[in-house]
Design an enzyme around this catalytic site. Structure first.
Site, PDB file in Angstrom:
ATOM      1  N   MET A 140       0.806  -1.223   0.000  1.00 25.84           N
ATOM      2  CA  MET A 140       0.000   0.000   0.000  1.00 25.84           C
ATOM      3  C   MET A 140       0.843   1.279   0.000  1.00 25.84           C
ATOM      4  O   MET A 140       0.287   2.370   0.011  1.00 25.84           O
ATOM      5  CB  MET A 140      -0.964  -0.022   1.183  1.00 25.84           C
ATOM      6  CG  MET A 140      -2.067  -1.050   1.002  1.00 25.84           C
ATOM      7  SD  MET A 140      -3.048  -0.695  -0.472  1.00 25.84           S
ATOM      8  CE  MET A 140      -3.897  -2.263  -0.693  1.00 25.84           C
TER       9      MET A 140
ATOM     10  N   HIS B  23      -4.803  -2.037   7.444  1.00 23.41           N
ATOM     11  CA  HIS B  23      -3.340  -2.150   7.350  1.00 23.41           C
ATOM     12  C   HIS B  23      -2.638  -0.898   7.887  1.00 23.41           C
ATOM     13  O   HIS B  23      -3.180   0.213   7.824  1.00 23.41           O
ATOM     14  CB  HIS B  23      -2.926  -2.366   5.886  1.00 23.41           C
ATOM     15  CG  HIS B  23      -3.285  -1.217   4.996  1.00 23.41           C
ATOM     16  ND1 HIS B  23      -4.537  -1.070   4.434  1.00 23.41           N
ATOM     17  CD2 HIS B  23      -2.577  -0.141   4.582  1.00 23.41           C
ATOM     18  CE1 HIS B  23      -4.557   0.041   3.711  1.00 23.41           C
ATOM     19  NE2 HIS B  23      -3.378   0.630   3.789  1.00 23.41           N
TER      20      HIS B  23
ATOM     21  N   TYR C 256       2.612   8.204  13.394  1.00 22.08           N
ATOM     22  CA  TYR C 256       1.479   7.279  13.465  1.00 22.08           C
ATOM     23  C   TYR C 256       0.222   8.025  13.903  1.00 22.08           C
ATOM     24  O   TYR C 256      -0.850   7.900  13.294  1.00 22.08           O
ATOM     25  CB  TYR C 256       1.828   6.160  14.441  1.00 22.08           C
ATOM     26  CG  TYR C 256       0.753   5.137  14.632  1.00 22.08           C
ATOM     27  CD1 TYR C 256       0.490   4.197  13.637  1.00 22.08           C
ATOM     28  CD2 TYR C 256      -0.007   5.087  15.798  1.00 22.08           C
ATOM     29  CE1 TYR C 256      -0.501   3.237  13.802  1.00 22.08           C
ATOM     30  CE2 TYR C 256      -0.991   4.140  15.973  1.00 22.08           C
ATOM     31  CZ  TYR C 256      -1.236   3.221  14.987  1.00 22.08           C
ATOM     32  OH  TYR C 256      -2.220   2.283  15.161  1.00 22.08           O
ATOM     33  N   SER C 257       0.362   8.810  14.967  1.00 24.71           N
ATOM     34  CA  SER C 257      -0.760   9.584  15.481  1.00 24.71           C
ATOM     35  C   SER C 257      -1.305  10.528  14.400  1.00 24.71           C
ATOM     36  O   SER C 257      -2.522  10.646  14.220  1.00 24.71           O
ATOM     37  CB  SER C 257      -0.294  10.375  16.699  1.00 24.71           C
ATOM     38  OG  SER C 257      -1.330  11.161  17.208  1.00 24.71           O
TER      39      SER C 257
ATOM     40  N   THR D 226      -1.219  10.145  11.167  1.00 27.97           N
ATOM     41  CA  THR D 226      -1.979   9.424  10.127  1.00 27.97           C
ATOM     42  C   THR D 226      -3.363   9.039  10.648  1.00 27.97           C
ATOM     43  O   THR D 226      -4.332   9.045   9.893  1.00 27.97           O
ATOM     44  CB  THR D 226      -1.251   8.138   9.667  1.00 27.97           C
ATOM     45  OG1 THR D 226      -1.154   7.192  10.751  1.00 27.97           O
ATOM     46  CG2 THR D 226       0.141   8.431   9.145  1.00 27.97           C
TER      47      THR D 226
ATOM     48  N   THR E 159      -1.116  -7.657  20.038  1.00 27.90           N
ATOM     49  CA  THR E 159      -0.458  -8.266  18.878  1.00 27.90           C
ATOM     50  C   THR E 159       1.053  -8.336  19.168  1.00 27.90           C
ATOM     51  O   THR E 159       1.574  -7.539  19.960  1.00 27.90           O
ATOM     52  CB  THR E 159      -0.681  -7.440  17.601  1.00 27.90           C
ATOM     53  OG1 THR E 159      -0.153  -6.130  17.817  1.00 27.90           O
ATOM     54  CG2 THR E 159      -2.152  -7.312  17.271  1.00 27.90           C
TER      55      THR E 159
END
Ligand SMILES: *[C@@H]1O[C@H](CO)[C@@H](O)[C@H](O)[C@H]1NC(C)=O
Ligand SMILES: *[C@@H]1O[C@H](CO)[C@@H](O)[C@H](O)[C@H]1NC(C)=O
Length: 288
Positions: free
Chosen positions: A92, A119, A182-183, A185, A219
């Protein structure tokens, strides 16, 4: 720790009650024969979602980067009762992949009832290190590809009164340390998809948009990255996966897992003066 124990016990009881009433509205049979495109399906929460959809008798198209792993997940889905399972390996971070994946799914399944976007690109759990190129890459994987997949799938979802399910994170509602890119996005996903939801409703286009706000999930990747850095208990991936699937099937606008994260977000908004200090106390930072 005693009072905390009581609080946890009480919340546990409430959670069981909520789950009981919640299940009432979720009809597992509605997923029998449902056509699902699931991304990030090779591991973690995505893999668990694949197995749940399989048990409910869905027709699934799995995608992720690693073909060998996808094949294994596909085989397990077939043994669990999936009507049909296909997979397509795709990266992606490539802007041309999302449209191809949707075309492949529509061709194999004859249309889509669910687009489940799950994802993420690899995200180190560490302080901002100045790597702008990395942030650009992550934005492509975690955000732009979601927009492109959705755009390609909207016509078939509309035709089938389908559902769009977007997996996000608490750090897409509350900024947390060690997750700068990450935050960002995940905040972007909330902005785009919550705005899109308005527009779909205003246009009376019958496609539901479900945003899933997840806490720390057990995970392998998440546990490994956060070990010794954060004082939080991880929740089980299989349960998170089921919460996401139920929320999508019942066309809920937002779902929080664990459920009490909703109240964490409310407290965050209500107490702006002390919130940063409290939040930082959950993180272990020893300066080098
Ligand atoms: C949208 O589709 C669902 C599922 O078929 C249906 O239950 C609902 O009434 C529809 N809503 C509108 C506004 O047409
Ligand atoms: C906090 O981090 C330091 C350095 O990484 C580590 O040595 C220590 O064990 C951590 N503390 C806890 C309670 O996990």
């Amino acid at each position: 720790m005693r009072p905390l124990g009581k609080v946890l016990c009480a919340t546990g009881i409430i959670a069981v009650l909520l789950a009981f009433f919640w299940k009432d509205t979720f009809n597992p049979e509605s997923l029998s024969g449902a056509r699902v495109l699931l991304t990030g399906a090779s591991a973690g929460i995505g893999e668990q979602m694949a197995y749940h959809y399989a048990r409910f008798g869905a027709e699934i198209l799995l995608t992720a980067r690693r073909e060998a792993v996808l094949q294994k997940v596909m085989e397990k889905c077939l043994t669990l009762g999936a009507k049909k399972v296909f997979y397509v390996p795709a990266d992606m971070s490539s802007p041309s992949e999302p449209e191809k994946v949707v075309q492949f799914a529509v061709q194999k399944l004859g249309g889509l009832d669910y687009l489940v976007l799950n994802h993420i690109g690899n995200s180190p759990f560490q302080m901002w290190n100045g790597d702008v190129e990395y942030t650009r890459w992550l934005m492509q994987v975690n955000f732009f590809s979601y927009v492109a997949l959705t755009t390609a799938a909207l016509p078939t979802l509309e035709k089938n009164k389908g559902s769009l399910v977007v997996v996000s994170s608490l750090t897409g509602k509350i900024p947390t340390p060690f997750t700068t890119s990450y935050s960002a996005t995940k905040f972007a996903l909330d902005g785009f998809f919550s705005s899109l939801r308005h527009e779909l409703i205003m246009q009376k286009r019958n496609i539901s948009v479900t945003l899933c706000i997840l806490g720390l999930i057990d995970t392998d990747t998440a546990l490994e990255k956060t070990r010794g850095k954060v004082y939080l208990t991880a929740s089980p991936a299989a349960e998170a996966a089921l919460a996401i699937i139920q929320a999508g099937a019942t066309k809920v606008q937002e779902v929080f897992y664990p459920w009490w994260l909703q109240y964490t977000c409310s407290l965050w908004v209500l107490f702006p003066c002390h919130r940063n200090q409290v939040l930082q106390s959950y993180y272990n930072y020893s300066s080098p």
